[in-house]
Enzyme design. Sequence first.
Site, PDB file in Angstrom:
ATOM      1  N   TYR A  44       0.831  -1.208   0.000  1.00 43.38           N
ATOM      2  CA  TYR A  44       0.000   0.000   0.000  1.00 43.38           C
ATOM      3  C   TYR A  44       0.858   1.248   0.000  1.00 43.38           C
ATOM      4  O   TYR A  44       1.861   1.313   0.706  1.00 43.38           O
ATOM      5  CB  TYR A  44      -0.849  -0.033   1.279  1.00 43.38           C
ATOM      6  CG  TYR A  44      -1.761   1.146   1.514  1.00 43.38           C
ATOM      7  CD1 TYR A  44      -2.836   1.398   0.677  1.00 43.38           C
ATOM      8  CD2 TYR A  44      -1.559   1.991   2.614  1.00 43.38           C
ATOM      9  CE1 TYR A  44      -3.703   2.465   0.929  1.00 43.38           C
ATOM     10  CE2 TYR A  44      -2.428   3.053   2.875  1.00 43.38           C
ATOM     11  CZ  TYR A  44      -3.499   3.284   2.021  1.00 43.38           C
ATOM     12  OH  TYR A  44      -4.357   4.325   2.276  1.00 43.38           O
ATOM     13  N   ASP A  59      -1.447  15.436   6.502  1.00 45.32           N
ATOM     14  CA  ASP A  59      -2.361  14.686   5.617  1.00 45.32           C
ATOM     15  C   ASP A  59      -3.682  15.454   5.489  1.00 45.32           C
ATOM     16  O   ASP A  59      -4.699  15.034   6.014  1.00 45.32           O
ATOM     17  CB  ASP A  59      -2.568  13.287   6.223  1.00 45.32           C
ATOM     18  CG  ASP A  59      -3.460  12.392   5.378  1.00 45.32           C
ATOM     19  OD1 ASP A  59      -3.595  12.648   4.167  1.00 45.32           O
ATOM     20  OD2 ASP A  59      -4.031  11.435   5.945  1.00 45.32           O
ATOM     21  N   ASP A  86      -3.555   5.150  -2.272  1.00 42.94           N
ATOM     22  CA  ASP A  86      -4.492   6.103  -1.673  1.00 42.94           C
ATOM     23  C   ASP A  86      -4.522   7.347  -2.557  1.00 42.94           C
ATOM     24  O   ASP A  86      -3.540   8.090  -2.626  1.00 42.94           O
ATOM     25  CB  ASP A  86      -3.956   6.436  -0.267  1.00 42.94           C
ATOM     26  CG  ASP A  86      -4.804   7.417   0.511  1.00 42.94           C
ATOM     27  OD1 ASP A  86      -5.768   7.968  -0.050  1.00 42.94           O
ATOM     28  OD2 ASP A  86      -4.476   7.636   1.696  1.00 42.94           O
ATOM     29  N   ASP A  88      -6.770   9.784  -2.148  1.00 44.43           N
ATOM     30  CA  ASP A  88      -7.571  10.787  -1.425  1.00 44.43           C
ATOM     31  C   ASP A  88      -8.921  10.994  -2.121  1.00 44.43           C
ATOM     32  O   ASP A  88      -9.673  10.054  -2.276  1.00 44.43           O
ATOM     33  CB  ASP A  88      -6.785  12.107  -1.289  1.00 44.43           C
ATOM     34  CG  ASP A  88      -5.602  11.996  -0.335  1.00 44.43           C
ATOM     35  OD1 ASP A  88      -5.553  11.021   0.444  1.00 44.43           O
ATOM     36  OD2 ASP A  88      -4.717  12.863  -0.362  1.00 44.43           O
ATOM     37  N   HIS A 113      -7.912   3.648  -3.762  1.00 51.33           N
ATOM     38  CA  HIS A 113      -9.145   3.980  -3.035  1.00 51.33           C
ATOM     39  C   HIS A 113      -9.370   5.474  -3.104  1.00 51.33           C
ATOM     40  O   HIS A 113      -8.457   6.275  -2.998  1.00 51.33           O
ATOM     41  CB  HIS A 113      -9.182   3.417  -1.613  1.00 51.33           C
ATOM     42  CG  HIS A 113      -8.227   3.980  -0.627  1.00 51.33           C
ATOM     43  ND1 HIS A 113      -8.333   5.241  -0.093  1.00 51.33           N
ATOM     44  CD2 HIS A 113      -7.131   3.416  -0.041  1.00 51.33           C
ATOM     45  CE1 HIS A 113      -7.363   5.436   0.783  1.00 51.33           C
ATOM     46  NE2 HIS A 113      -6.601   4.356   0.831  1.00 51.33           N
ATOM     47  N   GLU A 115     -12.102   8.555  -1.764  1.00 53.14           N
ATOM     48  CA  GLU A 115     -12.987   8.736  -0.607  1.00 53.14           C
ATOM     49  C   GLU A 115     -14.028   9.833  -0.813  1.00 53.14           C
ATOM     50  O   GLU A 115     -13.916  10.665  -1.717  1.00 53.14           O
ATOM     51  CB  GLU A 115     -12.133   9.023   0.638  1.00 53.14           C
ATOM     52  CG  GLU A 115     -11.444  10.371   0.624  1.00 53.14           C
ATOM     53  CD  GLU A 115     -10.190  10.422   1.492  1.00 53.14           C
ATOM     54  OE1 GLU A 115      -9.466   9.420   1.604  1.00 53.14           O
ATOM     55  OE2 GLU A 115      -9.926  11.496   2.058  1.00 53.14           O
ATOM     56  N   CYS A 123      -7.319  13.105   7.937  1.00 53.82           N
ATOM     57  CA  CYS A 123      -7.142  11.692   8.254  1.00 53.82           C
ATOM     58  C   CYS A 123      -8.503  11.148   8.681  1.00 53.82           C
ATOM     59  O   CYS A 123      -9.278  11.838   9.351  1.00 53.82           O
ATOM     60  CB  CYS A 123      -6.128  11.565   9.396  1.00 53.82           C
ATOM     61  SG  CYS A 123      -6.260  10.014  10.305  1.00 53.82           S
ATOM     62  N   ARG A 158     -13.969   4.468  -0.700  1.00 52.82           N
ATOM     63  CA  ARG A 158     -13.829   4.617   0.752  1.00 52.82           C
ATOM     64  C   ARG A 158     -14.905   5.571   1.245  1.00 52.82           C
ATOM     65  O   ARG A 158     -15.101   6.638   0.661  1.00 52.82           O
ATOM     66  CB  ARG A 158     -12.440   5.186   1.077  1.00 52.82           C
ATOM     67  CG  ARG A 158     -12.341   5.795   2.466  1.00 52.82           C
ATOM     68  CD  ARG A 158     -10.922   6.140   2.844  1.00 52.82           C
ATOM     69  NE  ARG A 158     -10.857   7.205   3.825  1.00 52.82           N
ATOM     70  CZ  ARG A 158      -9.733   7.657   4.381  1.00 52.82           C
ATOM     71  NH1 ARG A 158      -8.569   7.128   4.045  1.00 52.82           N
ATOM     72  NH2 ARG A 158      -9.753   8.642   5.247  1.00 52.82           N
ATOM     73  N   GLU A 188     -14.154   3.152   6.476  1.00 50.68           N
ATOM     74  CA  GLU A 188     -13.149   3.846   7.274  1.00 50.68           C
ATOM     75  C   GLU A 188     -13.598   4.104   8.704  1.00 50.68           C
ATOM     76  O   GLU A 188     -14.767   4.417   8.969  1.00 50.68           O
ATOM     77  CB  GLU A 188     -12.789   5.170   6.588  1.00 50.68           C
ATOM     78  CG  GLU A 188     -11.834   6.090   7.354  1.00 50.68           C
ATOM     79  CD  GLU A 188     -10.428   5.531   7.590  1.00 50.68           C
ATOM     80  OE1 GLU A 188     -10.296   4.338   7.956  1.00 50.68           O
ATOM     81  OE2 GLU A 188      -9.452   6.299   7.422  1.00 50.68           O
ATOM     82  N   ASN A 210      -9.325  -0.894   7.962  1.00 49.50           N
ATOM     83  CA  ASN A 210      -8.083  -0.147   8.162  1.00 49.50           C
ATOM     84  C   ASN A 210      -7.691  -0.209   9.635  1.00 49.50           C
ATOM     85  O   ASN A 210      -8.291   0.453  10.475  1.00 49.50           O
ATOM     86  CB  ASN A 210      -8.318   1.311   7.719  1.00 49.50           C
ATOM     87  CG  ASN A 210      -7.117   2.207   7.971  1.00 49.50           C
ATOM     88  OD1 ASN A 210      -6.006   1.730   8.199  1.00 49.50           O
ATOM     89  ND2 ASN A 210      -7.340   3.514   7.907  1.00 49.50           N
TER      90      ASN A 210
HETATM   91  C1  LIG Z   1      -5.215   5.107   5.506  1.00 52.30           C
HETATM   92  C2  LIG Z   1      -4.902   6.554   5.482  1.00 52.30           C
HETATM   93  O1  LIG Z   1      -5.803   7.209   4.615  1.00 52.30           O
HETATM   94  C3  LIG Z   1      -3.502   6.801   4.910  1.00 52.30           C
HETATM   95  O2  LIG Z   1      -3.311   7.832   4.266  1.00 52.30           O
HETATM   96  O3  LIG Z   1      -2.628   5.975   5.155  1.00 52.30           O
HETATM   97  C4  LIG Z   1      -4.946   7.215   6.894  1.00 52.30           C
HETATM   98  C5  LIG Z   1      -4.097   6.489   7.906  1.00 52.30           C
HETATM   99  C6  LIG Z   1      -3.813   7.239   9.197  1.00 52.30           C
HETATM  100  O4  LIG Z   1      -3.792   8.492   9.207  1.00 52.30           O
HETATM  101  O5  LIG Z   1      -3.544   6.565  10.198  1.00 52.30           O
HETATM  102  C7  LIG Z   1      -6.408   7.329   7.318  1.00 52.30           C
HETATM  103  O6  LIG Z   1      -6.927   6.395   7.927  1.00 52.30           O
HETATM  104  O7  LIG Z   1      -7.024   8.364   7.005  1.00 52.30           O
HETATM  105 MG   LIG Z   2      -5.084   8.643   3.388  1.00 55.87          MG
END
Ligand SMILES: C[C@](O)(C(=O)O)[C@H](CC(=O)O)C(=O)O
Ligand SMILES: [Mg+2]
Length: 294
Positions: A44, A59, A86, A88, A113, A115, A123, A158, A188, A210
């Site tokens: 991933y 993030d 990912d 986004d 994925h 979202e 996040c 997602r 999520e 997750n």
């Molecule tokens: C899965 C996730 O989208 C990621 O970017 O790795 C994050 C992980 C995290 O911040 O722990 C998320 O869950 O949003």
């Molecule tokens: Mg993410």
Amino acid sequence: MSQSNSAGRRFRDALAVEKPLQILGTVNAYAAMMATQVGYKAIYLSGAGVANYSYGLPDLGMTSLDDVLTDVRRITSQVDTPLLVDIDTGWGGAFNISRTIKEMIRAGAAAVHIEDQVAQKRCGHRPNKEIVTQAEMVDRIKAAADAKTDPDFVLMARTDALQQEGLQGVIDRACACVEAGADAIFAEAMTDITMYRKVVDAVGVPVLANITEFGTTPYYTVDELGEQGIGMVLYPLSATRAMQKAALEVMQAIRKEGTQVNVLDSMQKRSELYEFLNYHSFENKLDQLFKSEK
Ligand SMILES: C[C@](O)(C(=O)O)[C@H](CC(=O)O)C(=O)O
Ligand SMILES: [Mg+2]
């Protein structure tokens, strides 16, 4: 046209053999090589990972398609292990999302994925997330599904709806996404293990759990999640977080003690590095090629 050994195909094959499929976050090409040699059947690229560790950013939807593609290409050029990426919110409207999917496939990604948060996303485990309407999310999925140049490429929807709409919102959105062409669902930030079973039974496609650290989902085991019918278990940043902690301890120790002798045990040895890199085969090649010149 189905591409017989495409990355998407390899991801689907992995899903068929390992239940649930463990998917390990690999922050760079070398981590991807280690994970592959350890035996992970899928890896991933975390959006948070790209933002935090490649760019030193939070993030919060600040990285671009190109930023993520750069890291995707570095990984896919070194390993064949299918890579889930990912993306986004897909970086824009229908045409942007279409471009994102095509570029991801071209870069060798097996799956993505996308979202249902607003562009200025957070996040999934943070409070105060905002989501777009179900209709807007369905439009994202339609645009993405339509852009697939490989039918085996895995499009995962997602949903971050639990916080605002509860489990029924998650289920409604997930079902609408599957109807619109999603091949899998990422539920999520679930807070109770029984939620997964309800999503799994409703959607009829593989569902991802997750299990990130320090978030809102407890540390359910693979076996516990398997009992709920979960198809994929994600560890997006586990190894990466450990890398950062070890690195910080080494930085502090050298600064404080003027030597690294007390922290050598937390370092990977040169011989181990060479093992993962297959270093000696490169050096042998060099010797073989240029022997006559010596
Ligand atoms: C899965 C996730 O989208 C990621 O970017 O790795 C994050 C992980 C995290 O911040 O722990 C998320 O869950 O949003
Ligand atoms: Mg993410």
